[in-house]
Motif scaffolding. Structure first.
Motif, short mmCIF file in Angstrom:
data_model
loop_
_atom_site.label_atom_id
_atom_site.label_comp_id
_atom_site.label_asym_id
_atom_site.label_seq_id
_atom_site.Cartn_x
_atom_site.Cartn_y
_atom_site.Cartn_z
N ALA A 145 4.16 -5.03 -6.74
CA ALA A 145 4.10 -5.84 -7.80
C ALA A 145 3.85 -7.26 -7.49
N ARG A 146 3.45 -8.14 -8.14
CA ARG A 146 3.07 -9.56 -7.81
C ARG A 146 4.64 -10.08 -7.57
N VAL A 173 6.57 -11.21 -10.55
CA VAL A 173 7.08 -10.25 -11.25
C VAL A 173 8.13 -9.57 -10.51
N ASP A 231 -0.13 -0.94 -8.26
CA ASP A 231 0.26 -2.07 -8.75
C ASP A 231 1.00 -1.93 -10.13
N SER A 285 2.69 -3.93 -11.88
CA SER A 285 3.03 -5.49 -12.64
C SER A 285 2.64 -5.10 -13.95
#
Ligand code: S3P
Length: 178
Positions: free
Chosen positions: A105-106, A109, A158, A160
């Motif tokens: 995840a970013r 985030v 991912d 996010s």
């Protein structure tokens, strides 16, 4: 041959528990979480308390025991703690248990997901103060831990921008179980 288990690795707040639950429900598999296994084996003593009483090294030993215990089974979605790959012996255990999915995840985030409950995660609570904001600490840890996740990952997803159910379907399709 379908994988014996699906193993979710990744940083705190990457969605291992929520996506893992959704994935287990979708597949009709059992959901297990090494963090819960640690608490169960400690007769209900929680993770912050285990860190406070015995320190991180003892926690990591308990974590390896939990990994060994859960990796015996099959048809499980296994969520792991974010620091599980800090101990090198856990990597081959997890890899031989099944297919390993690295949830990412970013950083911002991650921060938004863990901010409110940061006290329940000793690794976050310990590393932040007025000078070191949560995002800085998360970025440092991500830099240290990224290579460990990468080294074991069969699939990288991912989390996010998608909901747990959509992520679960995506993973199940990617690994040929849907
Ligand atoms: C940790 C992550 C936690 C838990 C413990 C240590 C870490 O699990 O195992 O607080 O070192 O990243 P989650 O990733 O499920 O929060």
């Amino acid at each position: 041959m379908p994988p014996r288990n699906l193993v979710l690795v990744g940083f705190m707040g990457s969605g291992k528990t929520t996506v893992g639950r959704a994935l287990a429900a979708l597949l009709g598999w059992t959901f297990v979480d090494t963090d819960w296994e640690i608490v169960r084996a400690a007769d209900g003593v929680g993770i912050p308390e285990l860190f406070a009483r015995y320190g991180e090294t003892a926690f990591r030993e308990r974590e390896t025991s939990a990994v060994q215990a859960v990796c015996v089974g099959g048809k499980q979605v296994i969520a792991t703690g974010g620091g599980v790959l800090l101990r090198p012996e856990n990597a081959p255990l997890l890899q031989s248990a099944g297919l390993v999915v690295w949830l990412t995840a970013r950083p911002e985030v991650v921060v938004s997901r863990v901010e409110a409950g940061r006290k329940s995660r000793p690794i976050l609570a310990a590393g932040t103060n007025e000078e070191v904001p949560l995002l800085t600490h998360v970025l440092t840890l991500l830099g240290q831990r990224g290579p460990g996740y990468q080294a074991v990952a069969d699939l990288v997803v991912d989390s996010s921008d998608q909901k747990p159910d959509a992520l679960a379907r995506h993973i199940a399709r990617k690994v040929g179980l849907l």
